[in-house]
Design an enzyme around this catalytic site. Sequence first.
Site, PDB file in Angstrom:
ATOM      1  N   GLU A   1      47.427  36.490  34.513  1.00  0.00           N
ATOM      2  CA  GLU A   1      48.634  35.796  34.053  1.00  0.00           C
ATOM      3  C   GLU A   1      48.250  34.612  33.172  1.00  0.00           C
ATOM      4  OE1 GLU A   1      51.538  34.407  36.818  1.00  0.00           O
ATOM      5  OE2 GLU A   1      51.429  36.187  38.083  1.00  0.00           O
TER       6      GLU A   1
ATOM      7  N   GLU B   1      49.192  35.762  43.677  1.00  0.00           N
ATOM      8  CA  GLU B   1      48.897  34.334  43.769  1.00  0.00           C
ATOM      9  C   GLU B   1      48.919  33.854  45.225  1.00  0.00           C
ATOM     10  OE1 GLU B   1      50.192  32.581  39.422  1.00  0.00           O
ATOM     11  OE2 GLU B   1      51.592  32.347  41.080  1.00  0.00           O
TER      12      GLU B   1
END
Length: 681
Positions: free
Chosen positions: A326, A168
């Site tokens: 995710e 991320e």
Amino acid sequence: MSSQTPTPGPTESRPTWIRWPDGRPRVGFGGDYTPEQWPREVWKEDVHLMREAGVNLVNVAIFGWSLIEPADGVFDFSTFDEVLDLLHGADIAVDLATATASPPAWLVTAHPEIRPVGPAGEVLGFGGRQSWCPSSPLYREYSVRLTEKIAEHYADHPVLALWHVSNELGCHNARCFCDISAAHFRTWLQDRYGDVNTLNDAWGTQFWSQLYTSFEQVQPPRLAPTYPNPTQQLDFARFSSDALRDQLVAEADVLRRVSPEVPVTTNFMVMGETRNMDYAAWAADVDLVSNDHYLLEGAAEPQLELAFSADLTRGVASGRPWMVMEQSTSAVNWGHVNRPKKAGELRRNSLSQVARGADAISYFQWRQSRAGAEKYHSAMVPHAGAESRVFREVSALGADLAALEPVLGSTVTSDVALLFDWDSWWSSELDSHPSQDFRYRQVALEWYESFWRRGICVDVVPATTDLAAYRLVVVPALHLVTDAVADAVAAFAEAGGTVLVTYFSGIVDEFDHVRLGGYPGAFRDLLGVRVEEFSPLREGESVTLSDGSTAARWSEDLAVVDAEPVLDYASGSYAGQPALTRRALEHGAAWYVSTALPDATRDAVVDRLVADTDVAPVAVANRGLELVRRTGPRGRFLFAVNHTGGPLTVRTSGRSLLAGTDVGPVVEVAAGDVVVVHEAD
């Protein structure tokens, strides 16, 4: 650091999908696996439960830096060696991270200058994650060294299916205002503009006596007595995205040099208001696009934004299959009030993303943590253990995904494109604008919703996408537009396509300079209209339209030059003037919407647009079914997702992949259920 980060060679020369160790393609299924949080006796139970649930791919070592390198230059791979061997023995492949997402305490202690700094000069401390400045050469040096050590150690491990760069990127440290970042920003600006006079022109620095005589005088847009220079803010957003992209490229280059046959990805965050990274620019740097998505807290219909984000992820991936890296099985931990998902929602969320092009589904995380900031974040194995609703739903999804193996490699094709652009997002929401309530993504999502409710597929694509394959192009709030993009939109309409442009589009060029002569600037001639003033509406204010509906948020002093009024303002300052127009071209048409239409009116406009362009729903079905069709070498696959509390029907025939039965010509989809039909030819 350069604004002209080299783009890797064509993806055709690189691997483009998960390299399954046994060579057998499958739909990927799994989650982030953090065995370092658990004693060894739990590991064998994990593998047993993974096999029970149908897990075939796990993400390992994402936050493993402090374990792999416990001291400067001291490397210990023993824990992950054991874990990877255990997973290989169970035929579970690994997406192996470079472990660089969060530097260890020893590194931050030895080099506190790598920490990020906020716009007011506040230094962000250690103890969370991503405590590093994207421009830090020291962080780059240490992270690349770790990446190389991991790559060299594991490149030949038989379990390795995919490399995972960092995690991320930019989630918490997207923009750093430290002196190191300032120096790199100046270098980036020199590369972009060449000389300081060109920068002065681009930034309009004659305003407020901001003229620069040297690049050394330029700083990031730190906290100032009043509004910082708008183009300075826009360029800093671009620079910051590029700085993170350079980190991605630096790690990916090492991985490709050591193991060119193993594909590389990193998890994008195409969701909600996550806007600091220009993923359209990043896509060429990965071999396959992966995305993290979490539902919007408090949304009445979170599946709508989920679908939009999935279609945008596919657009960023240029239509190629992508993966979900995710999502949550149930509640998250970082919202204001974190509610669990309802029964069946986990399945619908995942299969909706498969419908929209995802060929792998993964979660954060495998086993719910006992300690740490994310201990209340749900997982595939929750605190309650395997004897739980969540794990039963996880296992059922694993069986579903195994049954969907025939869809691999297929994708979605659409007649409708919706243009999306990060430069427009950044520029349209700057300060000192007509309305601070304006939200770029909200405008795009509202128009997307009208198509979604009709079962019409939409490609949400970067603004630079070739439009030739589409019949209808929607241009919501494309505030910043280059001449090239504006020309491409006009050429599409002139060649026979239909274009709809909304308010606050075409207003500025790539330097955030207003296009003079009247709004909507770059699209004024195409649309045949001219706007002299914006008149945004405050919360609670509205205007009545000539069809009796009520519009909010925005209105404009709109005059027709070469267009037909379709709908007028019936109240307010512009009563009697057009609010919605259509210009007929020799072969195509161009529509302009000058206000935020209410749902029913916007739906009526979309009904006319699809009728005029012969755009059809994916299938004939009851309203309320989410419909998507994937097409590939093995045929057509219709996905029907029922988000309602009652049964709905769709007309199709073929083989139900999830039920294993022949169905048709009318298929019932039970309340909350999903049906996937391999359609008959």
